[in-house]
Design a protein around this motif. Structure first.
Motif, PDB file in Angstrom:
ATOM      1  N   ARG A  54      30.573  10.602  13.429  1.00  0.00           N
ATOM      2  CA  ARG A  54      29.318   9.933  13.126  1.00  0.00           C
ATOM      3  C   ARG A  54      29.537   8.696  12.267  1.00  0.00           C
ATOM      4  NH1 ARG A  54      29.611  14.903  11.435  1.00  0.00           N
ATOM      5  NH2 ARG A  54      29.549  15.557   9.256  1.00  0.00           N
ATOM      6  N   ASN A  55      28.672   7.707  12.519  1.00  0.00           N
ATOM      7  CA  ASN A  55      28.716   6.402  11.851  1.00  0.00           C
ATOM      8  C   ASN A  55      29.917   5.562  12.266  1.00  0.00           C
ATOM      9  OD1 ASN A  55      26.330   6.844  10.361  1.00  0.00           O
ATOM     10  ND2 ASN A  55      27.468   7.979   8.807  1.00  0.00           N
ATOM     11  N   ILE A  56      30.657   6.018  13.269  1.00  0.00           N
ATOM     12  CA  ILE A  56      31.809   5.266  13.770  1.00  0.00           C
ATOM     13  C   ILE A  56      31.511   4.832  15.204  1.00  0.00           C
ATOM     14  CG2 ILE A  56      34.254   5.376  14.380  1.00  0.00           C
ATOM     15  CD1 ILE A  56      34.570   7.473  12.151  1.00  0.00           C
ATOM     16  N   ALA A  57      31.714   3.547  15.480  1.00  0.00           N
ATOM     17  CA  ALA A  57      31.499   3.041  16.838  1.00  0.00           C
ATOM     18  C   ALA A  57      32.648   3.488  17.737  1.00  0.00           C
ATOM     19  CB  ALA A  57      31.409   1.517  16.820  1.00  0.00           C
ATOM     20  N   LEU A  58      32.308   4.148  18.841  1.00  0.00           N
ATOM     21  CA  LEU A  58      33.306   4.655  19.780  1.00  0.00           C
ATOM     22  C   LEU A  58      33.129   3.950  21.130  1.00  0.00           C
ATOM     23  CD1 LEU A  58      32.949   8.468  19.021  1.00  0.00           C
ATOM     24  CD2 LEU A  58      34.761   6.952  18.218  1.00  0.00           C
ATOM     25  N   SER A  59      34.216   3.461  21.670  1.00  0.00           N
ATOM     26  CA  SER A  59      34.145   2.827  22.988  1.00  0.00           C
ATOM     27  C   SER A  59      33.896   3.880  24.057  1.00  0.00           C
ATOM     28  CB  SER A  59      35.447   2.084  23.293  1.00  0.00           C
ATOM     29  OG  SER A  59      36.503   3.016  23.506  1.00  0.00           O
ATOM     30  N   ARG A  60      33.442   3.428  25.217  1.00  0.00           N
ATOM     31  CA  ARG A  60      33.240   4.364  26.332  1.00  0.00           C
ATOM     32  C   ARG A  60      34.553   5.025  26.725  1.00  0.00           C
ATOM     33  NH1 ARG A  60      29.666   0.247  26.749  1.00  0.00           N
ATOM     34  NH2 ARG A  60      27.496   0.759  27.360  1.00  0.00           N
ATOM     35  N   ASP A  61      35.644   4.254  26.710  1.00  0.00           N
ATOM     36  CA  ASP A  61      36.949   4.832  27.059  1.00  0.00           C
ATOM     37  C   ASP A  61      37.363   5.902  26.052  1.00  0.00           C
ATOM     38  OD1 ASP A  61      37.386   3.341  29.366  1.00  0.00           O
ATOM     39  OD2 ASP A  61      38.295   1.680  28.268  1.00  0.00           O
ATOM     40  N   LYS A  62      37.109   5.648  24.776  1.00  0.00           N
ATOM     41  CA  LYS A  62      37.470   6.635  23.754  1.00  0.00           C
ATOM     42  C   LYS A  62      36.609   7.891  23.897  1.00  0.00           C
ATOM     43  CE  LYS A  62      40.105   6.451  21.050  1.00  0.00           C
ATOM     44  NZ  LYS A  62      41.478   7.032  20.979  1.00  0.00           N
ATOM     45  N   LEU A  63      35.326   7.727  24.215  1.00  0.00           N
ATOM     46  CA  LEU A  63      34.458   8.882  24.426  1.00  0.00           C
ATOM     47  C   LEU A  63      34.908   9.694  25.635  1.00  0.00           C
ATOM     48  CD1 LEU A  63      31.029   7.218  23.628  1.00  0.00           C
ATOM     49  CD2 LEU A  63      32.068   9.103  22.357  1.00  0.00           C
ATOM     50  N   LEU A  64      35.336   9.014  26.684  1.00  0.00           N
ATOM     51  CA  LEU A  64      35.884   9.718  27.853  1.00  0.00           C
ATOM     52  C   LEU A  64      37.114  10.521  27.458  1.00  0.00           C
ATOM     53  CD1 LEU A  64      35.694   7.224  30.867  1.00  0.00           C
ATOM     54  CD2 LEU A  64      34.544   9.435  30.677  1.00  0.00           C
ATOM     55  N   GLU A  65      37.980   9.893  26.674  1.00  0.00           N
ATOM     56  CA  GLU A  65      39.229  10.550  26.262  1.00  0.00           C
ATOM     57  C   GLU A  65      38.951  11.781  25.412  1.00  0.00           C
ATOM     58  OE1 GLU A  65      42.461   9.511  22.902  1.00  0.00           O
ATOM     59  OE2 GLU A  65      42.189   7.948  24.417  1.00  0.00           O
ATOM     60  N   LEU A  66      38.005  11.662  24.470  1.00  0.00           N
ATOM     61  CA  LEU A  66      37.752  12.751  23.532  1.00  0.00           C
ATOM     62  C   LEU A  66      36.899  13.868  24.124  1.00  0.00           C
ATOM     63  CD1 LEU A  66      37.056  10.666  20.289  1.00  0.00           C
ATOM     64  CD2 LEU A  66      39.134  11.927  20.856  1.00  0.00           C
ATOM     65  N   ALA A  67      35.946  13.524  24.969  1.00  0.00           N
ATOM     66  CA  ALA A  67      35.025  14.537  25.497  1.00  0.00           C
ATOM     67  C   ALA A  67      35.436  15.071  26.866  1.00  0.00           C
ATOM     68  CB  ALA A  67      33.608  13.969  25.566  1.00  0.00           C
ATOM     69  N   LEU A  87      16.036  21.856  19.122  1.00  0.00           N
ATOM     70  CA  LEU A  87      15.173  20.759  18.693  1.00  0.00           C
ATOM     71  C   LEU A  87      13.879  21.369  18.192  1.00  0.00           C
ATOM     72  CD1 LEU A  87      14.460  17.764  18.371  1.00  0.00           C
ATOM     73  CD2 LEU A  87      13.690  17.785  20.765  1.00  0.00           C
ATOM     74  N   ASN A  88      13.602  21.174  16.906  1.00  0.00           N
ATOM     75  CA  ASN A  88      12.419  21.775  16.277  1.00  0.00           C
ATOM     76  C   ASN A  88      12.358  23.276  16.553  1.00  0.00           C
ATOM     77  OD1 ASN A  88      11.607  19.219  15.338  1.00  0.00           O
ATOM     78  ND2 ASN A  88      10.606  18.780  17.288  1.00  0.00           N
ATOM     79  N   ASP A  89      13.540  23.934  16.395  1.00  0.00           N
ATOM     80  CA  ASP A  89      13.703  25.392  16.534  1.00  0.00           C
ATOM     81  C   ASP A  89      13.575  25.900  17.972  1.00  0.00           C
ATOM     82  OD1 ASP A  89      14.142  25.788  13.777  1.00  0.00           O
ATOM     83  OD2 ASP A  89      11.977  25.785  13.403  1.00  0.00           O
ATOM     84  N   CYS A  90      13.472  24.991  18.942  1.00  0.00           N
ATOM     85  CA  CYS A  90      13.434  25.395  20.350  1.00  0.00           C
ATOM     86  C   CYS A  90      14.785  25.110  21.000  1.00  0.00           C
ATOM     87  CB  CYS A  90      12.335  24.643  21.101  1.00  0.00           C
ATOM     88  SG  CYS A  90      10.672  25.029  20.520  1.00  0.00           S
ATOM     89  N   LEU A  91      15.322  26.090  21.705  1.00  0.00           N
ATOM     90  CA  LEU A  91      16.618  25.932  22.350  1.00  0.00           C
ATOM     91  C   LEU A  91      16.557  24.840  23.416  1.00  0.00           C
ATOM     92  CD1 LEU A  91      19.534  27.015  22.726  1.00  0.00           C
ATOM     93  CD2 LEU A  91      18.599  28.590  24.442  1.00  0.00           C
ATOM     94  N   VAL A  92      17.538  23.950  23.391  1.00  0.00           N
ATOM     95  CA  VAL A  92      17.652  22.880  24.376  1.00  0.00           C
ATOM     96  C   VAL A  92      18.854  23.184  25.263  1.00  0.00           C
ATOM     97  CG1 VAL A  92      18.001  20.412  24.756  1.00  0.00           C
ATOM     98  CG2 VAL A  92      16.657  21.205  22.796  1.00  0.00           C
ATOM     99  N   GLU A  93      18.637  23.235  26.545  1.00  0.00           N
ATOM    100  CA  GLU A  93      19.728  23.511  27.463  1.00  0.00           C
ATOM    101  C   GLU A  93      20.581  22.255  27.648  1.00  0.00           C
ATOM    102  OE1 GLU A  93      20.623  26.336  28.683  1.00  0.00           O
ATOM    103  OE2 GLU A  93      18.918  27.488  27.934  1.00  0.00           O
ATOM    104  N   CYS A  94      21.839  22.369  27.272  1.00  0.00           N
ATOM    105  CA  CYS A  94      22.789  21.269  27.446  1.00  0.00           C
ATOM    106  C   CYS A  94      23.935  21.741  28.337  1.00  0.00           C
ATOM    107  CB  CYS A  94      23.364  20.818  26.101  1.00  0.00           C
ATOM    108  SG  CYS A  94      22.183  19.967  25.030  1.00  0.00           S
ATOM    109  N   THR A  95      24.400  20.860  29.205  1.00  0.00           N
ATOM    110  CA  THR A  95      25.567  21.187  30.020  1.00  0.00           C
ATOM    111  C   THR A  95      26.801  21.215  29.118  1.00  0.00           C
ATOM    112  OG1 THR A  95      26.139  18.901  30.532  1.00  0.00           O
ATOM    113  CG2 THR A  95      24.505  19.983  31.970  1.00  0.00           C
ATOM    114  N   PRO A  96      27.886  21.847  29.561  1.00  0.00           N
ATOM    115  CA  PRO A  96      29.103  21.857  28.736  1.00  0.00           C
ATOM    116  C   PRO A  96      29.571  20.460  28.338  1.00  0.00           C
ATOM    117  CG  PRO A  96      29.301  23.482  30.478  1.00  0.00           C
ATOM    118  CD  PRO A  96      28.039  22.722  30.749  1.00  0.00           C
ATOM    119  N   LYS A  97      29.502  19.499  29.254  1.00  0.00           N
ATOM    120  CA  LYS A  97      29.966  18.152  28.929  1.00  0.00           C
ATOM    121  C   LYS A  97      28.998  17.436  27.998  1.00  0.00           C
ATOM    122  CE  LYS A  97      33.982  17.991  30.376  1.00  0.00           C
ATOM    123  NZ  LYS A  97      34.942  18.195  29.281  1.00  0.00           N
ATOM    124  N   GLU A  98      27.714  17.690  28.139  1.00  0.00           N
ATOM    125  CA  GLU A  98      26.765  17.113  27.198  1.00  0.00           C
ATOM    126  C   GLU A  98      27.050  17.621  25.783  1.00  0.00           C
ATOM    127  OE1 GLU A  98      22.986  16.583  30.291  1.00  0.00           O
ATOM    128  OE2 GLU A  98      23.008  18.238  28.842  1.00  0.00           O
TER     129      GLU A  98
END
Length: 215
Positions: A161-174, A139-150
């Motif tokens: 992007r630009n596609i609405a994803l349900s919570r169930d679909k996000l669980l399935e994909l991520a 973010l603005n050239d500074c490293l942001v620590e994200c967990t693997p799941k994040e």
């Protein structure tokens, strides 16, 4: 993003695929028969071809024999094992049987583009830069620590992007098909991503459904 040629003679299906791919950031060219596909590929270089098998003029197999070397996903109503084996034996990168969910098509497109090294390895938006190879986020050239799941969740949002994803679909994909948790996990991770990456305006809540990365 990628340049994709859609070769599908059913106009409503062709248009539906085109709209969804364009929403995900791809550039699309639509044709409706085999000869037109060959002519288009002589005029333009593309990163991927979505190729129906049952086409007017030349069928998909005949078209593919003339365009070998261009990454290709066969789209077909033929679901028999012999047809699938024939398509893959010819050298196609994937084979998707109709009817299919658009999210499955988008996921397979992303997978083929990653394998063929045509897909971008970086994504940038509002000061956020994502390096998919190193799995790093800035973010603005500074490293942001994200967990693997994040990171996994962020990658799913970017790829769709630009596609609405349900919570169930996000669980399935991520998280995967076998994840036993509930959808509140998605909400928690979304809030963390919004805060860490200053993306409150970009990661939209879709009422009674889930979330969408708006680009």
């Amino acid at each position: 993003m990628a340049a994709i040629l859609i070769v599908e003679d059913e106009i409503p299906i062709n248009e539906l695929i085109k709209r969804n791919l364009q929403s995900a950031g791809h550039t699309c060219i639509s044709v409706f028969d085999g000869k037109a596909a060959i002519q288009e590929l002589k005029r333009h270089e593309v990163d991927l071809v979505l190729l129906d098998i049952m086409l007017p003029e030349l069928d998909g197999y005949e078209v593919y024999q003339q365009i070998k070397g261009t990454p290709t996903i066969f789209l077909t109503a033929r679901s028999s094992l012999s047809d699938k084996v024939k398509g893959l034996t010819l050298g196609a990168d994937d084979y998707l049987v109709k009817p299919f969910e658009m999210l499955e098509l988008l996921a397979r497109v992303d997978a083929v583009l990653r394998r063929t090294k045509k897909e971008t390895k970086n994504f940038e938006l509002d000061g956020v830069k994502i390096d998919f190879e190193s799995r790093q986020v800035f973010l603005n050239d500074c490293l942001v620590e994200c967990t693997p799941k994040e990171f996994d969740l962020l990658e799913v949002l970017v790829n769709n992007r630009n596609i609405a994803l349900s919570r169930d679909k996000l669980l399935e994909l991520a998280w995967g098909y076998d994840y036993a948790g509930d959808t509140r996990t998605v909400d928690v991770h979304i809030q963390k991503l919004r805060k860490k990456l200053d993306m409150e305006r970009r990661i939209k809540t879709v009422y009674k459904l889930g979330y969408r990365l708006e680009v």
